[in-house]
Design a protein around this motif. Structure first.
Motif, short mmCIF file in Angstrom:
data_model
loop_
_atom_site.label_atom_id
_atom_site.label_comp_id
_atom_site.label_asym_id
_atom_site.label_seq_id
_atom_site.Cartn_x
_atom_site.Cartn_y
_atom_site.Cartn_z
N THR A 18 -26.66 -13.77 26.37
CA THR A 18 -27.43 -14.79 27.08
C THR A 18 -28.58 -15.24 26.20
O THR A 18 -29.34 -14.41 25.70
CB THR A 18 -27.97 -14.21 28.40
OG1 THR A 18 -26.85 -13.75 29.14
CG2 THR A 18 -28.71 -15.26 29.21
N VAL A 19 -28.67 -16.55 25.98
CA VAL A 19 -29.71 -17.05 25.07
C VAL A 19 -30.57 -18.12 25.74
O VAL A 19 -30.12 -18.80 26.67
CB VAL A 19 -29.10 -17.64 23.77
CG1 VAL A 19 -28.59 -16.54 22.87
CG2 VAL A 19 -28.01 -18.66 24.07
N PHE A 20 -31.78 -18.22 25.25
CA PHE A 20 -32.72 -19.23 25.74
C PHE A 20 -33.26 -20.02 24.55
O PHE A 20 -33.12 -19.60 23.39
CB PHE A 20 -33.86 -18.56 26.53
CG PHE A 20 -33.38 -17.97 27.83
CD1 PHE A 20 -33.32 -18.75 28.97
CD2 PHE A 20 -32.96 -16.65 27.89
CE1 PHE A 20 -32.85 -18.22 30.17
CE2 PHE A 20 -32.50 -16.11 29.08
CZ PHE A 20 -32.43 -16.90 30.23
N ALA A 25 -28.25 -18.64 18.04
CA ALA A 25 -26.95 -18.31 18.63
C ALA A 25 -25.85 -18.55 17.61
O ALA A 25 -25.89 -19.52 16.88
CB ALA A 25 -26.70 -19.18 19.86
N VAL A 26 -24.92 -17.61 17.54
CA VAL A 26 -23.71 -17.83 16.73
C VAL A 26 -22.58 -18.00 17.75
O VAL A 26 -22.38 -17.14 18.60
CB VAL A 26 -23.45 -16.69 15.75
CG1 VAL A 26 -22.12 -16.90 15.03
CG2 VAL A 26 -24.58 -16.60 14.74
N VAL A 27 -21.90 -19.14 17.69
CA VAL A 27 -20.92 -19.46 18.74
C VAL A 27 -19.57 -19.82 18.13
O VAL A 27 -19.47 -20.33 17.02
CB VAL A 27 -21.41 -20.64 19.63
CG1 VAL A 27 -22.59 -20.22 20.48
CG2 VAL A 27 -21.78 -21.86 18.78
N GLU A 28 -18.52 -19.58 18.91
CA GLU A 28 -17.17 -20.01 18.57
C GLU A 28 -17.10 -21.54 18.72
O GLU A 28 -17.71 -22.10 19.61
CB GLU A 28 -16.17 -19.39 19.55
CG GLU A 28 -16.04 -17.90 19.43
CD GLU A 28 -15.08 -17.49 18.32
OE1 GLU A 28 -14.03 -18.16 18.17
OE2 GLU A 28 -15.39 -16.53 17.60
N VAL A 29 -16.34 -22.16 17.87
CA VAL A 29 -16.25 -23.62 17.89
C VAL A 29 -14.85 -24.04 18.34
O VAL A 29 -13.85 -23.51 17.84
CB VAL A 29 -16.57 -24.18 16.48
CG1 VAL A 29 -16.39 -25.69 16.45
CG2 VAL A 29 -17.99 -23.81 16.08
N ASP A 30 -14.78 -24.96 19.30
CA ASP A 30 -13.48 -25.40 19.81
C ASP A 30 -12.83 -26.45 18.93
O ASP A 30 -11.61 -26.51 18.84
CB ASP A 30 -13.64 -25.98 21.23
CG ASP A 30 -14.05 -24.90 22.19
OD1 ASP A 30 -13.17 -24.12 22.56
OD2 ASP A 30 -15.24 -24.81 22.53
N ASN A 31 -13.65 -27.31 18.33
CA ASN A 31 -13.07 -28.27 17.41
C ASN A 31 -14.07 -28.63 16.32
O ASN A 31 -15.26 -28.82 16.59
CB ASN A 31 -12.60 -29.54 18.13
CG ASN A 31 -11.39 -30.14 17.42
OD1 ASN A 31 -11.53 -30.82 16.40
ND2 ASN A 31 -10.19 -29.85 17.91
N VAL A 32 -13.56 -28.68 15.10
CA VAL A 32 -14.36 -29.12 13.96
C VAL A 32 -13.76 -30.45 13.52
O VAL A 32 -12.59 -30.51 13.16
CB VAL A 32 -14.26 -28.10 12.80
CG1 VAL A 32 -15.08 -28.58 11.60
CG2 VAL A 32 -14.73 -26.73 13.24
N GLY A 149 -14.52 -20.47 11.95
CA GLY A 149 -14.28 -20.70 13.37
C GLY A 149 -15.54 -20.62 14.21
O GLY A 149 -15.50 -20.64 15.44
N LYS A 150 -16.70 -20.52 13.54
CA LYS A 150 -17.96 -20.43 14.29
C LYS A 150 -19.09 -21.15 13.56
O LYS A 150 -18.92 -21.58 12.41
CB LYS A 150 -18.31 -18.97 14.57
CG LYS A 150 -18.39 -18.14 13.31
CD LYS A 150 -18.52 -16.65 13.59
CE LYS A 150 -18.72 -15.92 12.26
NZ LYS A 150 -18.93 -14.50 12.38
N THR A 151 -20.23 -21.24 14.22
CA THR A 151 -21.40 -21.83 13.59
C THR A 151 -22.66 -21.18 14.13
O THR A 151 -22.62 -20.48 15.14
CB THR A 151 -21.46 -23.36 13.81
OG1 THR A 151 -22.40 -23.94 12.89
CG2 THR A 151 -21.91 -23.71 15.23
N TRP A 152 -23.77 -21.40 13.45
CA TRP A 152 -25.07 -20.92 13.95
C TRP A 152 -25.86 -22.11 14.48
O TRP A 152 -25.79 -23.21 13.93
CB TRP A 152 -25.87 -20.19 12.87
CG TRP A 152 -26.38 -21.06 11.75
CD1 TRP A 152 -25.72 -21.38 10.60
CD2 TRP A 152 -27.65 -21.73 11.68
NE1 TRP A 152 -26.48 -22.20 9.81
CE2 TRP A 152 -27.67 -22.44 10.46
CE3 TRP A 152 -28.76 -21.82 12.52
CZ2 TRP A 152 -28.78 -23.21 10.06
CZ3 TRP A 152 -29.85 -22.58 12.12
CH2 TRP A 152 -29.85 -23.27 10.91
#
Lengths: 413, 165
Positions: A18-20, A25-32, A149-152
Motif C-alpha cells: 500500500t503506497v501513498f 512504487a515499483v509496479v507491473e506494467v500491462d502494456n508498454v 515488465g515493470k517500472t518505478w
C-alpha cells in the motif's frame, strides 16, 4: 484504512504494498507502447545495452503513427527496423494506417480500467479516460520496462478537478481541458496526477480529450473517474475508484454551464483566451485530427458545421481521422463525405502535421488553427508560424470563415 | 572553464530539439547539430564540452522525446541547472546520466556567457571573481543511481531500480 486517491489505489493494487503520495512504487506494467519515432532507440537500448528482449512480448505494442506512411528513406528504414523487431520478438505491431497510438491502444482494449500503461509519447495520460494509469516516458525508461515488465514511479500527489453543471451550445470537452490548463498553468500539476470527477458525463472519446491534455499541465497521469458510458463498456474493479476523504494537494471546480469556447494562443498551451476575443484573425490552415480531437465524435461535430458549406478560398482544411476504425465509421455514416464535399483534404490516420514532420507543415508567418495539443514555437513547421489550439467546432467554423470564428458566426448554410 | 548558456522559463523539448530534426528524420549521426535550431541557432556550433545550461521553471516540458536530451549529451553538455523540471524530461536526464540540478536561486545569479569552474563531484560552481555557488545535493535515490552513472547503468548492474527492495 487511510483513504486513497485513484492514483494511490491503482499503484497500491498493482505494486507490492500500500503506497501513498511521495513514496516510491515499483509496479507491473500491462502494456508498454512504442511509437515509430523512437522505436530504433528502444531496440538499440534493449539489444545492445540491456542485451535482452521484451520479457512479455504480448505486453509490448509498436505503433507506426508519428510519420506514417514514411516521408523519407530514413523514416522508412526506422519503420523497417520496427517491423523486423516485431516479427522477431512477437510484440504487437500496428502498422501504417491503423492510427494514432493512444486511439489504437484504447480501441484494442490494451488500456482498460486499473491497467498501468507506459507510452513512449507524452500524451499517454490519455489512457486515464478508461480509468487506467497511463504515463509517458522516454526511450530508456520504455526499454527497461519492456525488458523487466515493470517500472518505478514516485507515487504522485493528486489534483482534484470537479466539474459541475452542464455544457451549453458549442462548448466541448476540449474547452473544459483548455480551461483546466489555464487555471492550473503549464507546470501546475508537475509530478502530480489529475483526477477529474465528471460523474456520468461524456463519452469515452470526450474523456480521452480530457485525459490527453492533462500532460499540458505537467501531470504524470490524468484520470477521469469511471462513469457513464465507461461503465457499459468495461468492467471497472472497485479498487479503481478513489476513496471518500482521500487527500488532494489541490482542488479546483469548473462550472460547465458558464464555460465558453477557449483557444490556446502562441506559444504555450496555458496561454488560454476566449475564442470570442480572437475573432476575425486570418487563418491559412485548419487542422482537425490528432490524439486530442481526431475521433468520430469530433468528425461528427465538424461535419454538422461544414454541411452544405465550403471552406474559405484562402484557407485549407486538413482532416486526419485518429484511426482506421474512426475513418471507417465516418465513411459508413456519411460524415466523411460531408467533410470532403466542403473542400477538406484527407490524410492517412496518424499524427499528421502535429509535430511538424509531414502532411501539412507550416510556411513562415502562416497561421494555423489546430485541434491538437501543442502550440510551441516551430512545432508544426517554420518558427515564425503561429498555432492556435481549439475545439473541432471552432476549427470547422474557422475553416468556413477563413478567420477565427465561432459556429454562431456562420451565415445559414 | 565552462560557459554558462542561460535560458528562461518553460524551455520545451521542441525548443531543445525540434521534431522535424529527430534522429529518424535526419539521421542518428547528425541530429544533435539541430539542438535549439529555432530557439538559439548559434548554440550547437558554439557549445563546448562541459558547458552549463541554466534554465528557469519547467525545463523540458512537452514531448517525451529522449533524443532532445540525448542531443545535449552528444554535445557533451556538462550539466543543467534549472528552477524546476518537467517530469518525463527529468527522468530522461537521469536515464542518460546528464547531471541535472534544481535550484531556485542559482539560475537567477548566473549570467549568460560567463565562464565558471564547475566541479560535478561537489556541485560547486566557482565564478571568475572567486565567489562560490553551492548546488544542492540530489536526493538519495538519485545519488545511488548516479554512482553507477545513470539509472540505466544501475539497472544493468543490479537488475532492479534504486530504492527497490
Amino acid at each position: 484504512m487511510t483513504p486513497q486517491t485513484m492514483a494511490e489505489k491503482i499503484l497500491s493494487k498493482r505494486g507490492t504494498k500500500t503506497v501513498f503520495a511521495g513514496e516510491l512504487a515499483v509496479v507491473e506494467v500491462d502494456n508498454v507502447m512504442i511509437v515509430d519515432s523512437i522505436a530504433e532507440s528502444v531496440i538499440e537500448i534493449l539489444e545492445t545495452e540491456l542485451e535482452t528482449l521484451p520479457k512479455y512480448p504480448e505486453r509490448v505494442s509498436i505503433v507506426i503513427d508519428h510519420v506514417a506512411p514514411a516521408s523519407s528513406v530514413n523514416v522508412a528504414k526506422s519503420h523497417q527496423a520496427a517491423r523486423a523487431f516485431a516479427a522477431k520478438t512477437g510484440v504487437k505491431l500496428f502498422d501504417v494506417g491503423r492510427g494514432i497510438c493512444h486511439q489504437v491502444l484504447i480501441e484494442e482494449r490494451l488500456a482498460f480500467p486499473g491497467a498501468i500503461v507506459l507510452g513512449s509519447d507524452s500524451h499517454s495520460t490519455t489512457y486515464g479516460a478508461v480509468g487506467a494509469f497511463g504515463t509517458g516516458m522516454g526511450a530508456t525508461d520504455i526499454a527497461i520496462a519492456a525488458a523487466s515488465g515493470k517500472t518505478w514511479l514516485r507515487v504522485p500527489e493528486s489534483v482534484k478537478v470537479n466539474l459541475t453543471g452542464e455544457l451549453v451550445g458549442d462548448v466541448s470537452a476540449k474547452d473544459i481541458a483548455l480551461e483546466m490548463i489555464r487555471v492550473l498553468t503549464a507546470d501546475g500539476a508537475t509530478y502530480q496526477s489529475i483526477e477529474i470527477h465528471a460523474g456520468d458525463r461524456f463519452s469515452r472519446g470526450e474523456r480521452m480529450t480530457l485525459a490527453n491534455l492533462c500532460v499540458e499541465a505537467g501531470a504524470k497521469a490524468g484520470m477521469v473517474v469511471p462513469g457513464g458510458e465507461i461503465l457499459s463498456m468495461y468492467e471497472v474493479p472497485d479498487w479503481v475508484y478513489p476513496d471518500l476523504g482521500a487527500k488532494y494537494i489541490k482542488e479546483i471546480t469548473i462550472d460547465l454551464s458558464s464555460l465558453t469556447p477557449r483557444m490556446s494562443v502562441p506559444s504555450y498551451v496555458d496561454n488560454v483566451e476566449t475564442v470570442a476575443s480572437l475573432r476575425g484573425k486570418h487563418v491559412d490552415q485548419v487542422f482537425i485530427g490528432t490524439c486530442t480531437n481526431g475521433r468520430l465524435e469530433d468528425l461528427h461535430v465538424a461535419a454538422a458545421i461544414l454541411k452544405g458549406r465550403r471552406v474559405a478560398a484562402n484557407t485549407r482544411l486538413l482532416v486526419i481521422p485518429a484511426s482506421s476504425e474512426v475513418l471507417e465509421q465516418a465513411m459508413a455514416d456519411g460524415s466523411l463525405l460531408t467533410i470532403i464535399q466542403a473542400g477538406a483534404t484527407l490524410s492517412t490516420p496518424g499524427c499528421g502535421p502535429c509535430m511538424g514532420r509531414h502532411q501539412g507543415v507550416l510556411a513562415p508567418g502562416e497561421v494555423c488553427v489546430s485541434t491538437s495539443n501543442r502550440n510551441f514555437i516551430g512545432r508544426m513547421g517554420d518558427a515564425s508560424a503561429e498555432i492556435y489550439l481549439a475545439s473541432p467546432a471552432v476549427a470547422a467554423a474557422t475553416a468556413i470563415m477563413g478567420s477565427i470564428a465561432l459556429p454562431e458566426d456562420l451565415p445559414y448554410g | 572553464m565552462a560557459r554558462v548558456w542561460k535560458f528562461g522559463d518553460s524551455i520545451n523539448t521542441d525548443d531543445i530539439l525540434p521534431g522535424k530534426f529527430a534522429p529518424f528524420m535526419v539521421g542518428a549521426d547528425v541530429f544533435h547539430r539541430y539542438a535549439f535550431a529555432h530557439f538559439r541557432p548559434e548554440f550547437a556550433a558554439q557549445v563546448k564540452p562541459g558547458d552549463l545550461l541554466v534554465g528557469g521553471r519547467n525545463w523540458g516540458l512537452g514531448s517525451s522525446r529522449e533524443y532532445a536530451p540525448k542531443a545535449l549529451k552528444k554535445l557533451e553538455v556538462g550539466g543543467i541547472i534549472a528552477q524546476s523540471y518537467a517530469r518525463i524530461h527529468y527522468r530522461n536526464l537521469l536515464n542518460l546520466g546528464i547531471p541535472a540540478f534544481e535550484s531556485s536561486i542559482i539560475p537567477e545569479l548566473l549570467v549568460d556567457g560567463e565562464e565558471v569552474e564547475f566541479d560535478l563531484e561537489t556541485g560547486r560552481i566557482t565564478r571568475l571573481d572567486g565567489t562560490i555557488l553551492q548546488l544542492p545535493a540530489p536526493p538519495e535515490f538519485l545519488r545511488e543511481a548516479l554512482k553507477e552513472g545513470s539509472i540505466l547503468e544501475y539497472y544493468k548492474k543490479y537488475q532492479k531500480f534504486p530504492g527497490e527492495s
